[in-house]
Design an enzyme around this catalytic site. Structure first.
Site, short mmCIF file in Angstrom:
data_model
loop_
_atom_site.label_atom_id
_atom_site.label_comp_id
_atom_site.label_asym_id
_atom_site.label_seq_id
_atom_site.Cartn_x
_atom_site.Cartn_y
_atom_site.Cartn_z
N ARG A 327 28.18 -12.13 -21.33
CA ARG A 327 29.08 -12.88 -20.44
C ARG A 327 28.33 -13.61 -19.34
O ARG A 327 28.84 -13.82 -18.25
CB ARG A 327 30.12 -11.97 -19.79
CG ARG A 327 31.06 -11.37 -20.78
CD ARG A 327 32.30 -10.85 -20.13
NE ARG A 327 33.12 -10.22 -21.14
CZ ARG A 327 32.94 -8.96 -21.52
NH1 ARG A 327 32.01 -8.23 -20.96
NH2 ARG A 327 33.72 -8.47 -22.45
N LYS A 349 26.87 -28.52 -17.45
CA LYS A 349 27.56 -28.59 -18.75
C LYS A 349 26.59 -28.10 -19.81
O LYS A 349 25.49 -28.65 -19.97
CB LYS A 349 27.90 -30.05 -19.07
CG LYS A 349 29.18 -30.53 -18.46
CD LYS A 349 29.71 -31.65 -19.34
CE LYS A 349 30.21 -32.82 -18.54
NZ LYS A 349 30.53 -33.96 -19.41
N GLU A 391 19.86 -44.32 -18.07
CA GLU A 391 20.72 -43.50 -17.21
C GLU A 391 20.29 -43.64 -15.74
O GLU A 391 21.11 -43.59 -14.84
CB GLU A 391 20.68 -42.02 -17.63
CG GLU A 391 21.12 -41.74 -19.07
CD GLU A 391 22.64 -41.74 -19.28
OE1 GLU A 391 23.40 -42.00 -18.32
OE2 GLU A 391 23.07 -41.49 -20.44
N LYS A 433 23.39 -38.10 -9.45
CA LYS A 433 24.25 -37.37 -10.39
C LYS A 433 24.83 -36.13 -9.69
O LYS A 433 26.00 -35.81 -9.84
CB LYS A 433 23.45 -36.96 -11.64
CG LYS A 433 24.19 -35.94 -12.51
CD LYS A 433 24.59 -36.42 -13.87
CE LYS A 433 25.63 -35.52 -14.51
NZ LYS A 433 25.31 -35.03 -15.84
N ASN A 452 30.53 -42.43 -16.67
CA ASN A 452 30.72 -42.99 -18.01
C ASN A 452 30.54 -44.50 -18.06
O ASN A 452 30.83 -45.12 -19.08
CB ASN A 452 32.13 -42.66 -18.53
CG ASN A 452 32.16 -41.26 -19.08
OD1 ASN A 452 31.15 -40.73 -19.53
ND2 ASN A 452 33.32 -40.63 -19.01
N HIS A 455 29.34 -46.15 -21.14
CA HIS A 455 29.42 -45.17 -22.22
C HIS A 455 30.55 -45.42 -23.23
O HIS A 455 30.51 -44.89 -24.32
CB HIS A 455 29.53 -43.75 -21.66
CG HIS A 455 28.20 -43.21 -21.20
ND1 HIS A 455 27.42 -43.84 -20.26
CD2 HIS A 455 27.49 -42.11 -21.59
CE1 HIS A 455 26.31 -43.15 -20.06
NE2 HIS A 455 26.31 -42.09 -20.86
N HIS A 459 29.33 -45.07 -26.88
CA HIS A 459 29.85 -44.10 -27.85
C HIS A 459 30.33 -44.79 -29.12
O HIS A 459 30.17 -44.27 -30.22
CB HIS A 459 30.97 -43.26 -27.23
CG HIS A 459 30.46 -42.31 -26.17
ND1 HIS A 459 31.23 -41.91 -25.10
CD2 HIS A 459 29.25 -41.70 -26.02
CE1 HIS A 459 30.51 -41.09 -24.33
NE2 HIS A 459 29.32 -40.95 -24.87
N1 LIG Z 1 24.69 -31.34 -20.40
C1 LIG Z 1 24.81 -32.59 -20.05
O1 LIG Z 1 25.43 -32.90 -19.04
C2 LIG Z 1 24.14 -33.63 -20.88
C3 LIG Z 1 24.01 -34.92 -20.41
C4 LIG Z 1 23.31 -35.84 -21.19
C5 LIG Z 1 22.80 -35.47 -22.42
N2 LIG Z 1 22.99 -34.19 -22.85
C6 LIG Z 1 22.45 -33.78 -24.14
O2 LIG Z 1 21.05 -33.90 -24.10
C7 LIG Z 1 20.57 -34.17 -25.42
C8 LIG Z 1 19.67 -35.35 -25.33
O3 LIG Z 1 18.59 -35.07 -24.47
P1 LIG Z 1 17.13 -35.58 -24.75
O4 LIG Z 1 17.19 -37.04 -24.86
O5 LIG Z 1 16.24 -34.97 -23.78
O6 LIG Z 1 16.88 -35.04 -26.24
P2 LIG Z 1 15.93 -33.91 -26.83
O7 LIG Z 1 16.01 -32.67 -26.06
O8 LIG Z 1 16.24 -33.84 -28.26
O9 LIG Z 1 14.47 -34.51 -26.59
C9 LIG Z 1 14.09 -35.70 -27.24
C10 LIG Z 1 12.75 -35.52 -27.97
O10 LIG Z 1 11.71 -35.49 -27.02
C11 LIG Z 1 10.90 -34.33 -27.20
N3 LIG Z 1 10.41 -33.99 -25.87
C12 LIG Z 1 11.13 -33.63 -24.79
N4 LIG Z 1 10.33 -33.52 -23.73
C13 LIG Z 1 9.07 -33.80 -24.13
C14 LIG Z 1 7.83 -33.88 -23.48
N5 LIG Z 1 7.73 -33.70 -22.14
N6 LIG Z 1 6.75 -34.16 -24.20
C15 LIG Z 1 6.85 -34.39 -25.53
N7 LIG Z 1 8.01 -34.37 -26.19
C16 LIG Z 1 9.10 -34.09 -25.50
C17 LIG Z 1 11.81 -33.33 -27.84
O11 LIG Z 1 11.09 -32.38 -28.57
C18 LIG Z 1 12.65 -34.22 -28.75
O12 LIG Z 1 11.97 -34.46 -29.93
C19 LIG Z 1 21.78 -34.35 -26.29
O13 LIG Z 1 22.03 -33.17 -26.98
C20 LIG Z 1 22.89 -34.61 -25.30
O14 LIG Z 1 24.17 -34.21 -25.78
C21 LIG Z 1 23.64 -33.29 -22.12
ZN LIG Z 2 24.75 -40.69 -21.09
#
Ligand SMILES: NC(=O)c1ccc[n+]([C@@H]2O[C@H](COP(=O)([O-])OP(=O)(O)OC[C@H]3O[C@@H](n4cnc5c(N)ncnc54)[C@H](O)[C@@H]3O)[C@@H](O)[C@H]2O)c1
Ligand SMILES: [Zn+2]
Length: 569
Positions: A327, A349, A391, A433, A452, A455, A459
């Site tokens: 939990r 989130k 972003e 943010k 958004n 977005h 999307h």
């Molecule tokens: N929780 C939220 O509020 C929120 C907001 C925006 C996005 N997200 C989520 O985040 C995800 C996208 O995030 P992302 O773009 O970071 O994707 P990701 O975590 O998949 O990273 C992108 C790629 O970069 C690589 N990587 C990351 N950091 C690295 C580094 N320092 N050196 C080398 N490689 C590195 C990862 O291994 C991956 O292959 C999605 O799942 C999305 O839904 C969540």
């Molecule tokens: Zn976004």
């Protein structure tokens, strides 16, 4: 200088109205300890209400009495001591209390304090006790006084946010903190002199980009070039200890995993690691279950901590596991992609994807702290990095004209990942943010909607291409151009602002148009987007750079015309 800490008492500090006395009494009852309230003690000894001491003898005399009372209290053992709201400011009091006991600070938002002190008891001897708040505008005074004392409250060993919690719940949290911290080893937690402690706090504060302050919790977001080296210390400062499970993906772990493990071990953590395959496909319930299995196998307990080391995918997945295992266990987010630093790690989130849709399963669950080291961006693949800038630029466009100017002015430094400019950009963007999230933690009040911007079309583009063709930020950049053009069409935004946005996006290497896609597909995907309420799409548009407006009455032909424009390269 190392001071041995004999932690034999519990001291409860915090502003008036945070419930110190009631909570201290309840904690004492549950632990079967003694209870002492320094204000009550002073009243008993002098036979005068505190307001009268202030009036007749002045604040100086009151502080002297307070010091004496605290000195006596600190000679006791197994005592829960509630101290007056200003007592901790005095260096002698602080040294003594810190040497002999654990200091727990109760926090509450100024508005909550005001409600508790003035609304719930419009006038009573209780309010009389607080002569420092006797002004025409007590809320303002609370804010000022509280802000001036904040650096001192920040020196407490543990902080509990009491907004929305009952006395009994707060008491439970105090006892939890006590259980967690009473075994503090003096050699791991030396108590430096007040000056160096305050100094290090302030120095540490240099790295604080912002505080995320939600109704339930508040936590710092540290941003600093090379800060990864300090993760152990930062976690210990946040009163985390025991076992740390690093959750990371293979790409990130292979670069930073052993380094982070080593630093954590150096700070006294027992470290385990669980590595998942990189990529969005990993963000599902199946991998969440594997994480649970790993935690069960390693007998993880509630006081252990998960360290999410990676991009947004790892943050969402590991945060979801942290939210649900037992939990909820502590977690720390170490974002390593630009998107994760400025977006995904701020706001709590967490979640996983479902076969039928992205992020369908999840929770709001805030970490204990976020630590972003922009130096890690030097290994992020270029396309991922560029995608993240969308972003960042979005944050400037929706809320901060000055920041947008900063990005424009520093573009060359940022493209070269120069440490100072980069850290500044990340810190400011994360703070923007956080500012939005702080107003609307759970996305109930619609204030988060402005995030958004860009977005709606993004999307649509992502869904119409099965999330394969565009990285999220690339789709957002095109979507921002759509939203800006739509704003212009509706007579809200001047052409110059649209051009400025386009120029900046392009300089960062982002796309601002697309080709080869069926517009009806995109439109259909936009209609299906989860962010649309009822039938009308809620468009986040701009009136100016830094100024948004939400419109649900955008004519379909204008949307179509803009989509058409976006295909004209
Ligand atoms: N929780 C939220 O509020 C929120 C907001 C925006 C996005 N997200 C989520 O985040 C995800 C996208 O995030 P992302 O773009 O970071 O994707 P990701 O975590 O998949 O990273 C992108 C790629 O970069 C690589 N990587 C990351 N950091 C690295 C580094 N320092 N050196 C080398 N490689 C590195 C990862 O291994 C991956 O292959 C999605 O799942 C999305 O839904 C969540
Ligand atoms: Zn976004």
């Amino acid at each position: 200088m190392k001071l041995d800490r004999r932690i034999s008492n519990l001291c409860i500090t915090g502003f008036s109205g945070t419930g110190k006395s009631l909570v201290a009494e309840e904690v004492a009852r549950r632990l079967d300890w003694d209870f002492l309230d320094t204000d009550d003690e002073i009243v008993r000894q002098t036979g005068k209400p505190i307001a009268e001491i202030f009036r007749q003898d002045g604040e100086g005399r009151f502080r002297e009495l307070e010091r004496q009372t605290i000195r006596k209290a600190c000679q006791q053992r197994r005592t829960v001591i509630a101290i007056g709201g200003g007592a901790i400011v005095d260096p002698q009091n602080y040294e003594l209390l810190a040497k002999t006991g654990l200091i727990v600070c109760l926090e509450a938002k100024p508005e909550t304090i005001y409600e508790r002190l003035f609304r719930e008891a419009p006038y009573s001897p209780e309010t009389e006790v607080r002569p420092l708040l006797a002004t025409d505008n007590p809320l303002e005074r609370i804010k000022q006084l509280k802000a001036s004392r904040q650096p001192y409250y920040a020196e407490a060993d543990w902080t509990i946010h009491t907004d929305g919690l009952s006395v009994s719940e707060v008491a439970g949290e105090v006892i939890r903190a006590w259980r967690l911290l009473r075994h503090m080893h003096p050699h791991l937690n030396p108590l430096p002199s007040r000056e160096s402690r305050l100094g290090s706090q302030l120095k540490a504060n240099d790295d604080v980009a912002c505080l995320v302050e939600t109704a339930t919790q508040s936590y710092p977001v540290f941003v600093g070039y090379g800060l990864l080296n300090k993760i152990g210390g930062k976690m210990r400062q946040a009163a985390l200890s025991g076992r740390a499970t690093i959750i990371s993906d293979k790409n990130v772990f292979s670069i930073y995993g052993s380094k982070v493990a080593e630093i954590l071990e150096g700070a006294g953590f027992a470290v385990n690691s669980f590595v998942v395959p990189p990529g969005e496909e990993t963000k599902n319930m199946g991998y969440a279950v594997r994480i649970y299995d790993f935690l069960v196998e390693h007998r993880a307990e509630r006081d252990d901590v998960i360290v999410a080391l990676g991009g947004g995918m790892v943050g969402d997945l590991a945060g979801f596991a942290a939210a649900t295992f037992l939990r909820g266990i502590f977690w720390v987010q170490v974002p390593t992609s630009l998107i994760a630093m400025v977006d995904a790690s701020i706001g709590g989130k967490v979640g996983v994807n479902h076969a039928e849709g992205k992020n369908l399963i999840g929770a709001f669950y805030q970490p204990t702290l976020v630590l972003a080291d922009p130096q890690t961006l030097t290994t992020l693949p270029q396309r991922e990095l560029v995608s993240g800038w969308a972003e960042v630029i979005k944050h400037g466009m929706i809320l901060d004209k000055e920041f947008l100017e900063f990005l424009e002015t520093n573009i060359n430094k940022l493209l070269k990942l120069e440490p100072e400019a980069l850290a500044q950009a990340v810190a400011r963007s994360a703070a923007i943010k956080a500012q939005v999230v702080n107003q609307d933690e759970k996305e109930r009040e619609g204030k988060r909607t402005i995030l958004n911007y860009g977005h709606t079309i993004a999307h649509g583009l992502e869904a119409a291409t099965q999330y394969k063709r565009f990285l999220h930020g690339e789709a957002v950049a095109i979507g921002m151009m759509g939203a800006a053009k739509l704003s212009q069409r509706l007579g809200l935004l001047p052409a110059a602002a649209v051009e400025r946005q386009q120029a900046l996006l392009q300089k960062f290497g982002l796309p601002t148009a697309f080709s080869g896609l069926d517009l009806t597909e995109i439109t259909r995907a936009m209609e299906l987007d989860k962010k649309t309420k009822g039938k009308a799409i809620r468009w986040v548009l701009l009136q100016d750079i830094g100024k948004t407006v939400i419109r649900s009455d955008v004519p379909q032909q204008d949307v179509q015309a803009v989509l058409q424009e976006l295909t004209e390269l």
